[in-house]
Design an enzyme around this catalytic site. Sequence first.
Site, PDB file in Angstrom:
ATOM      1  N   LYS A   1       0.848  -1.184   0.000  1.00  0.00           N
ATOM      2  CA  LYS A   1       0.000   0.000   0.000  1.00  0.00           C
ATOM      3  C   LYS A   1       0.890   1.243   0.000  1.00  0.00           C
ATOM      4  O   LYS A   1       2.058   1.101   0.352  1.00  0.00           O
ATOM      5  CB  LYS A   1      -0.944  -0.031   1.189  1.00  0.00           C
ATOM      6  CG  LYS A   1      -0.294   0.278   2.553  1.00  0.00           C
ATOM      7  CD  LYS A   1      -1.334   0.536   3.594  1.00  0.00           C
ATOM      8  CE  LYS A   1      -1.459   1.998   3.902  1.00  0.00           C
ATOM      9  NZ  LYS A   1      -0.758   2.444   5.089  1.00  0.00           N
TER      10      LYS A   1
ATOM     11  N   ASP B   1      -2.298  -6.107   2.530  1.00  0.00           N
ATOM     12  CA  ASP B   1      -2.884  -5.236   3.543  1.00  0.00           C
ATOM     13  C   ASP B   1      -2.535  -5.931   4.849  1.00  0.00           C
ATOM     14  O   ASP B   1      -3.094  -6.992   5.162  1.00  0.00           O
ATOM     15  CB  ASP B   1      -4.407  -5.148   3.367  1.00  0.00           C
ATOM     16  CG  ASP B   1      -5.019  -4.185   4.375  1.00  0.00           C
ATOM     17  OD1 ASP B   1      -4.724  -4.316   5.581  1.00  0.00           O
ATOM     18  OD2 ASP B   1      -5.765  -3.282   3.962  1.00  0.00           O
ATOM     19  N   HIS B   2      -1.613  -5.368   5.607  1.00  0.00           N
ATOM     20  CA  HIS B   2      -1.069  -6.170   6.712  1.00  0.00           C
ATOM     21  C   HIS B   2      -2.108  -6.462   7.799  1.00  0.00           C
ATOM     22  O   HIS B   2      -1.943  -7.385   8.576  1.00  0.00           O
ATOM     23  CB  HIS B   2       0.224  -5.558   7.275  1.00  0.00           C
ATOM     24  CG  HIS B   2       0.022  -4.436   8.245  1.00  0.00           C
ATOM     25  ND1 HIS B   2      -0.165  -3.137   7.853  1.00  0.00           N
ATOM     26  CD2 HIS B   2      -0.003  -4.415   9.592  1.00  0.00           C
ATOM     27  CE1 HIS B   2      -0.306  -2.384   8.922  1.00  0.00           C
ATOM     28  NE2 HIS B   2      -0.208  -3.122   9.995  1.00  0.00           N
TER      29      HIS B   2
ATOM     30  N   LYS C   1      -3.330 -10.252  10.366  1.00  0.00           N
ATOM     31  CA  LYS C   1      -3.485 -10.362  11.823  1.00  0.00           C
ATOM     32  C   LYS C   1      -4.470 -11.487  12.145  1.00  0.00           C
ATOM     33  O   LYS C   1      -5.576 -11.525  11.599  1.00  0.00           O
ATOM     34  CB  LYS C   1      -3.989  -9.026  12.410  1.00  0.00           C
ATOM     35  CG  LYS C   1      -2.966  -7.889  12.297  1.00  0.00           C
ATOM     36  CD  LYS C   1      -3.491  -6.617  12.949  1.00  0.00           C
ATOM     37  CE  LYS C   1      -2.654  -5.402  12.586  1.00  0.00           C
ATOM     38  NZ  LYS C   1      -1.514  -5.151  13.435  1.00  0.00           N
TER      39      LYS C   1
ATOM     40  N   GLU D   1      -3.990   4.954  17.808  1.00  0.00           N
ATOM     41  CA  GLU D   1      -2.548   4.783  18.016  1.00  0.00           C
ATOM     42  C   GLU D   1      -2.077   5.881  18.955  1.00  0.00           C
ATOM     43  O   GLU D   1      -2.593   7.002  18.904  1.00  0.00           O
ATOM     44  CB  GLU D   1      -1.808   4.938  16.693  1.00  0.00           C
ATOM     45  CG  GLU D   1      -2.078   3.842  15.707  1.00  0.00           C
ATOM     46  CD  GLU D   1      -1.254   4.020  14.450  1.00  0.00           C
ATOM     47  OE1 GLU D   1      -0.155   3.472  14.382  1.00  0.00           O
ATOM     48  OE2 GLU D   1      -1.704   4.755  13.555  1.00  0.00           O
TER      49      GLU D   1
ATOM     50  N   ASP E   1      -4.613   6.600   4.746  1.00  0.00           N
ATOM     51  CA  ASP E   1      -3.569   5.780   5.362  1.00  0.00           C
ATOM     52  C   ASP E   1      -4.153   4.552   6.072  1.00  0.00           C
ATOM     53  O   ASP E   1      -3.554   3.481   6.047  1.00  0.00           O
ATOM     54  CB  ASP E   1      -2.797   6.655   6.370  1.00  0.00           C
ATOM     55  CG  ASP E   1      -1.613   5.934   6.961  1.00  0.00           C
ATOM     56  OD1 ASP E   1      -0.812   5.391   6.176  1.00  0.00           O
ATOM     57  OD2 ASP E   1      -1.471   5.914   8.209  1.00  0.00           O
TER      58      ASP E   1
ATOM     59  N   HIS F   1      -7.123  -0.704   5.734  1.00  0.00           N
ATOM     60  CA  HIS F   1      -7.238  -1.597   6.899  1.00  0.00           C
ATOM     61  C   HIS F   1      -8.654  -1.623   7.486  1.00  0.00           C
ATOM     62  O   HIS F   1      -9.206  -2.677   7.768  1.00  0.00           O
ATOM     63  CB  HIS F   1      -6.261  -1.170   7.993  1.00  0.00           C
ATOM     64  CG  HIS F   1      -4.848  -1.023   7.528  1.00  0.00           C
ATOM     65  ND1 HIS F   1      -4.283  -1.876   6.619  1.00  0.00           N
ATOM     66  CD2 HIS F   1      -3.870  -0.126   7.843  1.00  0.00           C
ATOM     67  CE1 HIS F   1      -3.025  -1.519   6.405  1.00  0.00           C
ATOM     68  NE2 HIS F   1      -2.752  -0.450   7.125  1.00  0.00           N
TER      69      HIS F   1
ATOM     70  N   LYS G   1      -4.324   9.102  15.264  1.00  0.00           N
ATOM     71  CA  LYS G   1      -3.010   9.064  15.918  1.00  0.00           C
ATOM     72  C   LYS G   1      -3.059   9.958  17.152  1.00  0.00           C
ATOM     73  O   LYS G   1      -3.916  10.822  17.272  1.00  0.00           O
ATOM     74  CB  LYS G   1      -1.943   9.562  14.949  1.00  0.00           C
ATOM     75  CG  LYS G   1      -1.800   8.634  13.742  1.00  0.00           C
ATOM     76  CD  LYS G   1      -0.427   8.694  13.143  1.00  0.00           C
ATOM     77  CE  LYS G   1      -0.309   7.825  11.914  1.00  0.00           C
ATOM     78  NZ  LYS G   1       0.086   6.442  12.193  1.00  0.00           N
TER      79      LYS G   1
ATOM     80  N   LYS H   1      -3.032   2.586  22.459  1.00  0.00           N
ATOM     81  CA  LYS H   1      -3.042   1.924  21.146  1.00  0.00           C
ATOM     82  C   LYS H   1      -4.031   0.774  21.219  1.00  0.00           C
ATOM     83  O   LYS H   1      -3.871  -0.137  22.031  1.00  0.00           O
ATOM     84  CB  LYS H   1      -1.654   1.383  20.798  1.00  0.00           C
ATOM     85  CG  LYS H   1      -1.637   0.618  19.471  1.00  0.00           C
ATOM     86  CD  LYS H   1      -0.240   0.304  19.008  1.00  0.00           C
ATOM     87  CE  LYS H   1      -0.221  -0.658  17.821  1.00  0.00           C
ATOM     88  NZ  LYS H   1      -0.508  -0.059  16.537  1.00  0.00           N
TER      89      LYS H   1
END
Length: 510
Positions: free
Chosen positions: A155, A184-185, A189, A223, A242, A247, A348, A353
């Site tokens: 991405k 897409d990390h 998960k 985060e 982002d 995500h 953010k 988190k």
Amino acid sequence: MNRTENQMLIIFGASGDLTARKLVPALFNLYKGGHLPKNFVVLGVSRSNLSDDAFRKKVVTESKYLADRIGNQGEDFVNAFANQLFYEDLGSDYDTDYGALAKRIADLNVALKTDNNYIFYLSTPPSLYEIVSKNLTEQGLNDESQGWKRLIVEKPFGYDLSSAKNLNKGLQKYFKESQIYRIDHYLGKETVQNLLVTRFANSIFEPLWNRNYINHVEITNAETVGVEKRGGYYDKSGALRDMFQNHLLQIVSLVIMEPPIGSDAEEIRNEKVKALKSLRIMKDEETLYNNTIRAQYVASEVDGEKVKGYREEEGVDPESTTETYAAIKFFVDNWRWSGVPFYVRTAKRMPTKVTEVVIHFKTPHHQIFKDSGAFNKDNKLIIRIQPDEGMLIKFGVKVPGQGFKVERANLDFYYSSLVENHVMEAYERLLLDAMQGDATLYARADEVEAAWEFVDPILNYWKNGKDVRTYGYSAGVWGPTNADELIDGVGMWRNPSENLADDPGFCVIC
Ligand code: BG6
């Protein structure tokens, strides 16, 4: 278990941060776990002048990202891994003749018997995806008549709908869609994948998973960090591009999709596309004004330390209106979800988190225990993506004694309590899947485009609309106060704590 065939992983952009920080550590874990095939080669490619040895030092033996994992593994063990890594300097430009690269690949392939199976991992800016693909194709490196060829791209996949479409077209000129893996990390998960298992492997949740029983759905991604050293990139992107477009909409698609007919990659991805296409696109300014909030953190003190405001961060325009906080309310126009509001926010510089999905169930249709004393009466299912991964059900129990006083109680499950609780890191899992040709956890072209289709009008409105505001919030708090108005109709945001079972507002003072 799927078989991992002999192969070569060719990483473009190999001297960059991602290779050292994520990719090589993930490969090292796969190596430790015995998941790499017998014959395996990593060829790093980029524009820096590095020898094989210098590359090995940089990303393995002297890498700060690997130090912990190497621990007390013997030198021979680590060197055996490092020796599978090679490096090729592409010269000053990615748009060049790949003849020398093709020869290096062919030589390594013969010497180390990788059976002509290649993965090209593009850890480069998206503007280079098409160029690299074209140059690979000129050398016949997309051709699968001998051995398979796969392409992984990172991405951001596009800047908006039209650039995403162009990127897809650009890649598909040279590689078939079945060869393209868009990473897409979040899909790597375990807890994100568990959304599918929770819904479709249990008969107690799925019957309730619809408009008849669910009042609203809330998703928080918070985060504590700011933009760190990525101000330059982030200022052109913002939280919506982002995190939300990729995500969070991936998580949304898993929450709202219909049951697939099987666990095959295409069957799951077909349902996800259908789900994303059913998001109600917000078109007029009034709807966009009422249902979207963007905000930016301003300087503050967190835990006694001064924290910079977003506009003071390196690489950020001092008059920037880019959002570091985005909260969106939306609806899903289909049979299952008609009328159920979704509240999704990402930001953010929050107090903690955390990423979690909260399913708020409706209160019982007929209230028998009217003065039950129960606070916040709805039943909730909280699915914790990270940290303190697990699930929590909040339900009412009778307080012992006369009458029917009802109190909230928790039923909880933690991943850490499983006997087999080794959780692969996202990149580790995703790389292994691509090595085995399993694209289930990668985004397909139409999925990415459907997500942009929903996001584009919001971005346009935030850029050009009348009365658009960027609100401020102090670094370290749960966003601007008016974000509460968005969720007003149904209660308050659940501002989660670090631990799954702690109630919002829970805090430790010593
Ligand atoms: C990345 C974003 O995709 O995800 C970052 O670009 C963000 O801005 C990161 O910090 C969050 O990932 P995780 O896995 O730490 O939640």
